[in-house]
Structures are given as C-alpha cells and as structure tokens.
Design a protein around this motif. Structure first.
Motif, mmCIF file in Angstrom:
data_model
loop_
_atom_site.group_PDB
_atom_site.id
_atom_site.type_symbol
_atom_site.label_atom_id
_atom_site.label_comp_id
_atom_site.label_asym_id
_atom_site.label_seq_id
_atom_site.Cartn_x
_atom_site.Cartn_y
_atom_site.Cartn_z
ATOM 1 N N PHE A 176 0.826 -1.205 0.000
ATOM 2 C CA PHE A 176 0.000 0.000 0.000
ATOM 3 C C PHE A 176 0.860 1.254 0.000
ATOM 4 N N LEU A 177 2.003 1.202 0.667
ATOM 5 C CA LEU A 177 2.929 2.333 0.649
ATOM 6 C C LEU A 177 3.465 2.551 -0.766
ATOM 7 N N LEU A 178 3.880 1.461 -1.402
ATOM 8 C CA LEU A 178 4.422 1.553 -2.762
ATOM 9 C C LEU A 178 3.378 2.028 -3.764
ATOM 10 N N ARG A 179 2.121 1.769 -3.470
ATOM 11 C CA ARG A 179 1.030 2.186 -4.373
ATOM 12 C C ARG A 179 0.366 3.476 -3.926
ATOM 13 N N ASP A 180 0.910 4.146 -2.933
ATOM 14 C CA ASP A 180 0.356 5.405 -2.411
ATOM 15 C C ASP A 180 -1.069 5.276 -1.882
ATOM 16 N N ILE A 181 -1.351 4.159 -1.225
ATOM 17 C CA ILE A 181 -2.671 3.960 -0.621
ATOM 18 C C ILE A 181 -2.659 4.417 0.831
ATOM 19 N N VAL A 182 -1.529 4.271 1.499
ATOM 20 C CA VAL A 182 -1.387 4.734 2.895
ATOM 21 C C VAL A 182 -0.172 5.643 2.995
ATOM 22 N N PRO A 183 -0.213 6.561 3.960
ATOM 23 C CA PRO A 183 0.934 7.452 4.126
ATOM 24 C C PRO A 183 2.135 6.743 4.739
ATOM 25 N N THR A 184 3.295 7.256 4.439
ATOM 26 C CA THR A 184 4.552 6.701 4.944
ATOM 27 C C THR A 184 4.566 6.667 6.466
ATOM 28 N N SER A 185 4.010 7.683 7.110
ATOM 29 C CA SER A 185 4.043 7.751 8.579
ATOM 30 C C SER A 185 3.356 6.559 9.224
ATOM 31 N N ILE A 186 2.245 6.115 8.669
ATOM 32 C CA ILE A 186 1.535 4.946 9.216
ATOM 33 C C ILE A 186 2.408 3.707 9.080
ATOM 34 N N VAL A 187 2.969 3.516 7.901
ATOM 35 C CA VAL A 187 3.787 2.322 7.658
ATOM 36 C C VAL A 187 5.016 2.309 8.563
ATOM 37 N N PHE A 215 5.807 -0.481 11.340
ATOM 38 C CA PHE A 215 7.038 -1.253 11.209
ATOM 39 C C PHE A 215 7.908 -1.084 12.463
ATOM 40 N N ALA A 216 7.961 0.146 13.009
ATOM 41 C CA ALA A 216 8.726 0.390 14.238
ATOM 42 C C ALA A 216 8.150 -0.427 15.385
ATOM 43 N N ARG A 217 6.846 -0.574 15.409
ATOM 44 C CA ARG A 217 6.201 -1.404 16.432
ATOM 45 C C ARG A 217 6.687 -2.836 16.331
ATOM 46 N N GLU A 218 6.758 -3.350 15.114
ATOM 47 C CA GLU A 218 7.216 -4.726 14.926
ATOM 48 C C GLU A 218 8.670 -4.895 15.370
ATOM 49 N N VAL A 219 9.492 -3.901 15.084
ATOM 50 C CA VAL A 219 10.894 -3.958 15.515
ATOM 51 C C VAL A 219 10.962 -3.960 17.043
#
Length: 190
Positions: free
Chosen positions: A85-96, A100-104
């Motif tokens: 969705f990030l690569l396709r501009d469906i969601v903003p970078t900040s959400i991703v 992802f930081a949560r997963e780390v």
C-alpha cells in the motif's frame, strides 16, 4: 504429540495456507495490480484467521506450532499489505513506519525475553483487537483505491479502522514491552 503430527492439524493447515497466500497477495498488488483478486485473498486470509482459532478450540487442536503460525501469518499479511500500500500510495509513509517500528520493538523485546530464559507472554486482548481492526482496515483501504461510489463511501471507514488499529497496535506493543521489562527486571531483582 510429535512435531509433524502437531503441524498437521486443521487449524495449522489453515495457517499454512494463509502463509502461502502472502506472496501471492503481494504479487497481485504489485505485479498485475489485480486488486479484486488481492482483496478476495485478503478477505479469505481474514476468514481463515478467525476460523483456525475457532476450530483449534472446537477440535481441541491448540498447539505450540499454531501459537507461532497464526500470529506470524497475521503479521506477514499486515506488513506485506502495508508495504504494498505504501508503494502504491494507498497509505501514508508515517503509518507504515510507525507500524514497522512497532514490529521492531516487539521483535527486540522478544529477543530480550528469550535471552532471559522466558517464554513469550500470552497474546493480549488488546493485541487481538488490534489485529482484528487492522484486518478490517486493509481490505477497506484497498477498496478506496477505486473510483466508485462504494470506494468513496468506504474511505472514512477505512481511515477510521486504520487509525484505530494503529493505536491499538501501538498500545499492545507498549503492553508487551512492559511485560518483558517487568519479567526481566523482576528476575534480576529476585
């Protein structure tokens, strides 16, 4: 029960099927951009996520393998969808980046926990609610990419589920990190 026999239960086979669907889902989104098929696969993944838990309890087939496979499939679907969705501009970078930081953070906490000799804590209700909410958000976000009246109507729900799911996801991470820190500090103090 032997590891092979533990793996070959109906709930675990459903989790394996979901895991096998992750690369297909990613390919559908980024390769031919077959959003309808990707959406169908995502909905199927969400349904089998619900079904494997129900069947595990109903058939008394809960297992350690299932406790690893099920959340792994959930996380892979969520992270894969967010990346696509990030690569396709469906969601903003900040959400991703936030998710992802949560997963780390959770991954590091898990490593610390294992290094201290503890098993992972039980999945919390907040964590389950976060996953459930994000599993609703992802198909809705994909639907919003269209230009139909339905896509327009889905947009506020998609963003509401996304924000709420992200908040719950971060809250569950904070609880998880707190549990890990308490266990490790408690062991050192005791």
């Amino acid at each position: 029960m032997s590891p092979a026999r533990e793996l070959l239960t109906v709930p675990n086979l459903l989790s394996l099927l979901r895991l096998a669907g992750v690369p297909v889902f990613l390919w559908l989104l980024l390769g031919p951009r077959e959003d309808e098929w990707a959406l169908a696969l995502l909905v199927f993944g969400g349904f089998t996520d619900w079904l494997d838990g129900k069947l595990a309890r109903l058939l008394n087939q809960t297992s350690r393998v299932g406790q690893i496979l099920d959340p792994a499939a959930d996380r892979l679907y969520i992270m894969t969808a967010l990346l696509a969705f990030l690569l396709r501009d469906i969601v903003p970078t900040s959400i991703v980046l936030t998710l992802f930081a949560r997963e780390v953070a959770v991954g590091v906490a898990l490593l610390v926990l294992r290094r201290a000799g503890f098993a992972p804590p039980e999945v919390t209700y907040v964590g389950k609610a976060a996953t459930f909410t994000l599993m609703y958000a992802l198909p809705l976000l994909l639907i919003t990419k269209g230009d139909s009246a339905f896509a327009e109507a889905a947009r506020p729900f998609a963003f509401a589920f996304t924000v709420w799911g992200a908040v719950l996801y971060l809250w569950s991470a904070a609880l998880y990190v707190w549990q890990v820190a308490s266990a490790v500090v408690g062991r050192r103090g005791g």
